[in-house]
Each structure stands twice: as C-alpha cells, then as structure tokens.
Design an enzyme around this catalytic site. Sequence first.
Site, PDB file in Angstrom:
ATOM      1  N   ASN A  48      -0.037  18.263 -20.984  1.00 56.39           N
ATOM      2  CA  ASN A  48      -0.449  17.220 -21.920  1.00 56.39           C
ATOM      3  C   ASN A  48      -0.563  17.725 -23.357  1.00 56.39           C
ATOM      4  O   ASN A  48      -1.118  17.034 -24.212  1.00 56.39           O
ATOM      5  CB  ASN A  48      -1.802  16.655 -21.454  1.00 56.39           C
ATOM      6  N   HIS A 103      -0.423  15.379 -26.291  1.00 55.16           N
ATOM      7  CA  HIS A 103      -0.433  14.013 -25.775  1.00 55.16           C
ATOM      8  C   HIS A 103      -1.697  13.240 -26.143  1.00 55.16           C
ATOM      9  O   HIS A 103      -1.660  12.014 -26.226  1.00 55.16           O
ATOM     10  CB  HIS A 103      -0.235  14.010 -24.259  1.00 55.16           C
ATOM     11  N   GLU A 130       9.530  17.288 -25.093  1.00 59.53           N
ATOM     12  CA  GLU A 130       8.864  17.787 -23.883  1.00 59.53           C
ATOM     13  C   GLU A 130       9.431  19.150 -23.475  1.00 59.53           C
ATOM     14  O   GLU A 130       8.732  19.963 -22.875  1.00 59.53           O
ATOM     15  CB  GLU A 130       9.006  16.778 -22.722  1.00 59.53           C
ATOM     16  N   ARG A 174       0.814  -1.231   0.000  1.00 60.35           N
ATOM     17  CA  ARG A 174       0.000   0.000   0.000  1.00 60.35           C
ATOM     18  C   ARG A 174       0.839   1.269   0.000  1.00 60.35           C
ATOM     19  O   ARG A 174       0.359   2.353   0.339  1.00 60.35           O
ATOM     20  CB  ARG A 174      -0.985   0.032   1.176  1.00 60.35           C
ATOM     21  N   HIS A 185      -0.744  10.015 -27.632  1.00 60.38           N
ATOM     22  CA  HIS A 185      -1.052   8.736 -26.982  1.00 60.38           C
ATOM     23  C   HIS A 185      -1.837   7.823 -27.929  1.00 60.38           C
ATOM     24  O   HIS A 185      -1.634   6.604 -27.946  1.00 60.38           O
ATOM     25  CB  HIS A 185      -1.844   8.960 -25.697  1.00 60.38           C
ATOM     26  N   ARG A 218      -2.538  21.465 -14.535  1.00 61.46           N
ATOM     27  CA  ARG A 218      -1.540  20.428 -14.850  1.00 61.46           C
ATOM     28  C   ARG A 218      -1.833  19.772 -16.203  1.00 61.46           C
ATOM     29  O   ARG A 218      -0.915  19.288 -16.871  1.00 61.46           O
ATOM     30  CB  ARG A 218      -1.480  19.379 -13.730  1.00 61.46           C
ATOM     31  N   HIS A 228       8.068   7.874 -26.964  1.00 62.59           N
ATOM     32  CA  HIS A 228       7.004   8.762 -26.477  1.00 62.59           C
ATOM     33  C   HIS A 228       7.135  10.177 -27.054  1.00 62.59           C
ATOM     34  O   HIS A 228       6.166  10.758 -27.548  1.00 62.59           O
ATOM     35  CB  HIS A 228       7.036   8.782 -24.943  1.00 62.59           C
ATOM     36  N   LYS A 270       8.075  22.384 -14.616  1.00 63.69           N
ATOM     37  CA  LYS A 270       7.248  21.258 -14.164  1.00 63.69           C
ATOM     38  C   LYS A 270       6.910  21.399 -12.682  1.00 63.69           C
ATOM     39  O   LYS A 270       5.761  21.198 -12.270  1.00 63.69           O
ATOM     40  CB  LYS A 270       7.986  19.940 -14.431  1.00 63.69           C
ATOM     41  N   GLU A 308      -3.838  17.110 -11.161  1.00 58.50           N
ATOM     42  CA  GLU A 308      -4.415  17.416 -12.478  1.00 58.50           C
ATOM     43  C   GLU A 308      -5.917  17.729 -12.431  1.00 58.50           C
ATOM     44  O   GLU A 308      -6.706  17.159 -13.191  1.00 58.50           O
ATOM     45  CB  GLU A 308      -4.135  16.283 -13.469  1.00 58.50           C
ATOM     46  N   LYS A 367       3.498  11.297 -11.462  1.00 58.38           N
ATOM     47  CA  LYS A 367       2.603  10.469 -12.279  1.00 58.38           C
ATOM     48  C   LYS A 367       3.287   9.136 -12.523  1.00 58.38           C
ATOM     49  O   LYS A 367       4.381   9.097 -13.101  1.00 58.38           O
ATOM     50  CB  LYS A 367       2.321  11.143 -13.628  1.00 58.38           C
TER      51      LYS A 367
HETATM   52  O1  LIG Z   1       3.169  15.303 -15.656  1.00 58.02           O
HETATM   53  C1  LIG Z   1       2.158  15.492 -16.326  1.00 58.02           C
HETATM   54  O2  LIG Z   1       1.097  15.856 -15.828  1.00 58.02           O
HETATM   55  C2  LIG Z   1       2.173  15.274 -17.766  1.00 58.02           C
HETATM   56  O3  LIG Z   1       1.139  15.206 -18.389  1.00 58.02           O
HETATM   57  C3  LIG Z   1       3.485  15.119 -18.430  1.00 58.02           C
HETATM   58  C4  LIG Z   1       3.458  14.317 -19.683  1.00 58.02           C
HETATM   59  O4  LIG Z   1       4.448  14.849 -20.533  1.00 58.02           O
HETATM   60  C5  LIG Z   1       3.776  12.853 -19.447  1.00 58.02           C
HETATM   61  O5  LIG Z   1       3.926  12.218 -20.685  1.00 58.02           O
HETATM   62  C6  LIG Z   1       2.744  12.146 -18.638  1.00 58.02           C
HETATM   63  O6  LIG Z   1       3.210  10.888 -18.274  1.00 58.02           O
HETATM   64  C7  LIG Z   1       1.457  11.938 -19.371  1.00 58.02           C
HETATM   65  O7  LIG Z   1       0.505  11.601 -18.435  1.00 58.02           O
HETATM   66  P1  LIG Z   1      -0.943  11.163 -18.798  1.00 58.02           P
HETATM   67  O8  LIG Z   1      -1.754  11.499 -17.612  1.00 58.02           O
HETATM   68  O9  LIG Z   1      -1.373  11.918 -20.021  1.00 58.02           O
HETATM   69  O10 LIG Z   1      -0.902   9.697 -19.071  1.00 58.02           O
END
Ligand SMILES: O=C(O)C(=O)C[C@@H](O)[C@H](O)[C@H](O)COP(=O)(O)O
Length: 461
Positions: free
Chosen positions: A334, A337, A274, A210, A341, A330, A354, A316, A326, A232
């Site tokens: 993205n 992304h 990035e 945990r 993704h 935050r 990536h 960051k 987020e 993350k």
């Molecule tokens: O730290 C964050 O918040 C980011 O979104 C940074 C991204 O550049 C990073 O690739 C992150 O892992 C993406 O996260 P996700 O929540 O979109 O899967």
Amino acid sequence: MQRKQQQQRLRPCRFTPADALVIASCLLLLTSTSYAFHVGGTGVILHSSSSRSTKSTSSSVSLLEMATFDEAAADQKNQVLDVNDDSYDVVKVDLNDGRDYPIYIGTSFTNEQISDMLTSHIDGKQVLIITNDRIAPLGYLDKYEKLLAPHKDVHTLVLPDGEANKNLEILQLILDKALEEKLDRKCTFIALGGGVIGDMVGFAAAVYQRGVNFVQIPTTVMAMTDSSVGGKTGVNHPLGKNMIGAFHQPQCVVIDTDSLKTLPDRELQSGIAEVIKYGLIRDSALFEWLESNMDKLLERDPVATRYAVKRSCENKAEVVKADEKEAGVRATLNLGHTFGHAIESGSGYGKWLHGEAVAIGTAMATTMSAELGWIDSDLVERTYRLFEKANLPLELPLDSPMNREIFLNYMAADKKVANGQLRLILLKGPLGNCVFTGEFDREAMVNTIDEFVAECDGHSS
Ligand SMILES: O=C(O)C(=O)C[C@@H](O)[C@H](O)[C@H](O)COP(=O)(O)O
C-alpha cells in the site's frame, strides 16, 4: 526534480466547526498505540513496538517466512529474460487449504494454450465473462467467448468502463445477469479487463450465492502487475476507496501481454506506478532495472514488458503467500496508497487513474520519509526521476480540490487505521526497505500534505 520545492507559506485553513471537530478527533486518535515493522532489502527485520503492550503477532511468523528476495535478484540490472516467445511463464501463488493458483504469463498465447488453461481451471459448465465497453469492441470478448463456447455454456456482460463505475450499483448488474441466466454455484465468472473489472467481478464472485469461482484475465499493466493477483476484491464508496469488498482468490490468472498493444499510453504509465512500488518497498534490483529499462517499457518492448510483469507477479505472490489477509507485511503493498486513495476519492472517482494517484501518493510518502530523516535525498531524487521517466504525475494540479482537511478526512478512514491510529507505509533505510508504522511525527505528515496542496484551488478556496 520537476516538482517545485514549494514554500510552506501556509494560509489559515477555513474549517467549519464540524470539520474542525472531526479533524481534531482524528489527530488525537492517531496518537495512541503504535506498531511498526520493517521490511525489505536482503531480509526481513521485525521490530514491533507498542506503548501499551509488546506485541508478538502471527504476522511475525509469516514475515520471517518470507524469502530473502534481493539475493535471488542480485543480477537483475540490465537483464531481460531469455524467453522464447512461444513459451510462457508460470508464477504460483501459494496459499493454504489447497487454494494455490497459477499466474500464466505469456506473449501471444496460442488459442489452444488459452483454451487448455481456462478449461483446466473451470470446473462447472456455466461461465459468465464480464468486461467493459472499452475492451469489448477491441475483439477480446469475442475471442474468449469463441474459445470457451465448444466446452462451456458461455454468457457475457459488458459494463461501463472506468473507476467512476466501480460501485455497488454497477456490481448489482453482474448479480442481476447471473440470476437472470440462472447460473448455479458451480459457475465461474471471468474478469476480462483492468483493475476495476477485476476487483468488481471478484467481489461479485465472492458474494454470488455466497461464493463462486472466478478467473482473472487482466488486460492492463495495472491489473497484470498488481490487482489481478492476491484476491483483494471490492468496490468504492463515496466516503472511501475499495471500502466494500472481500478477500476472494481466483482459480487462475491468465496474462497475455499482447493485449497491451491496444492499451492507451496513459493507462500503461499508470500501471508502471505499481511496478516502481515493488522496487521501492522490497526489490531494489527491480528498481535499478527500471532505471535502465523504462524506455523499453514505454515502447511496449515485449521482452521487457514480460519481464516487468513476471517480476511484479513474483513479488506480489511472495507477499500474499506471507500474509494473505493483510495482517502485517501485505500492507507494504500500500505504499503511497493512503495519500493516493484520498486523492482519488477527494477529487471524484475517475478524475485520476489509480496509478497516477498512487504516483503522487508515493511522492508524498517519499517526501515525508525524507522529512522524517528516514531516507537520504539521493533516494528521493532517484524516485522522482523514475516516476518522471514513466511520465507519471508527482504533484497535484493547480485546479485540484484537495486540501489538508480533505486529505485528513479520507486518511482517517483508511483501511490501515487500527484502534484509531493511522498507520502508513514509509521508506526507511536504503532503497528496497520500508516500514509499516503508526510511529511517526504527525507534523511531518501534515507538513507534507500542506506542501503538496499549497497552490491548489482546494487550499486557497
Ligand atoms: O494487494 C494489495 O494488498 C495491495 O494493497 C495492492 C494495491 O496496489 C492495490 O491498489 C489494492 O487494491 C489496494 O487495496 P486497499 O486495501 O488499499 O484498498
């Protein structure tokens, strides 16, 4: 711009009835409530709106707490830090509940410095260092193992490298090892490697008994400038990137930019995507610095590298401080992304690095922002030029399996979808400004996708 201005000669897509149903429902759902805020430049402007209610969310508080970044950074262009190679920088990630942690950034740390940093952030006796089979033969694992051995009970684990191995099956190997070695709750996991290792080890630390402590020792530009900071953690699922994970912050991040000497060029370039992102979403001075200093970064100039890493970590840390989980701002990290993704998942994990997928995704977000009339063509050209300078891809190759259907399917499951509404990070206004919004013309998004897949195998098959 090298990317061809593709004609929108759209051939009819061949959907199965089931696919058509999924897509139709996605598109319908995506037209519900909207919520937007605007971030960037010399301040943070919040404008949230909703067709159902006027939202005054807690994210507005954290957004407004953010510093005015560009003022502090105004003189960055052409500037490199006046750093002494023997010294190091510390960027602090400020969090509540006493979870603040430092990011140590240095070039050629001494063994004593590393040993001091690590031991001061590792409480218990047991340590598990996890790396991959590309890093281990390069001597980094031996080095950290030897440095910690006089102080701790050190165990090691080497996992297969690559995005294709960022999954629950490989994660299980970390948990198996920890259990086999009878590691207790006071143990610390150390992630030694790039973003894949960092995300997986962080997630293993989040769930083992945990939650146990972990430390990030990033060895790629991607991990140094982005993934090792902010907590993350997670793994991929065949149906979506990073879909299984947790927010779990490390005890510290130790960045020795010397480890980039052994990084393949392709990996180096991937990480730079990035860094460009921070410039686009909130740090125009960094973007301008990159325009003047990209060659130095590609040549691995130590001073330029350290500057780019430090500046990225500062950006960051500032965003994570404002919005750790987020809830709002935050999400701007993205940029590119959601498209990226979809490209990673839809092409099969491991086909793209990536940052490469993020570069294409950012080209898509930039193209879409221009199509919406939110940015001018000069910014589009500067963005494309900078990615090209970094040798990053800006278009899908002809043999890509991607098509509109695949994009929309993955995008409909994006983590930023809320109540059925897809929200994107798009550029708006001058360089350094972006919005996180669900309020955009769907046609612009679909047109952008169509433009990027027009000549791909996936489109024509
Ligand atoms: O730290 C964050 O918040 C980011 O979104 C940074 C991204 O550049 C990073 O690739 C992150 O892992 C993406 O996260 P996700 O929540 O979109 O899967």
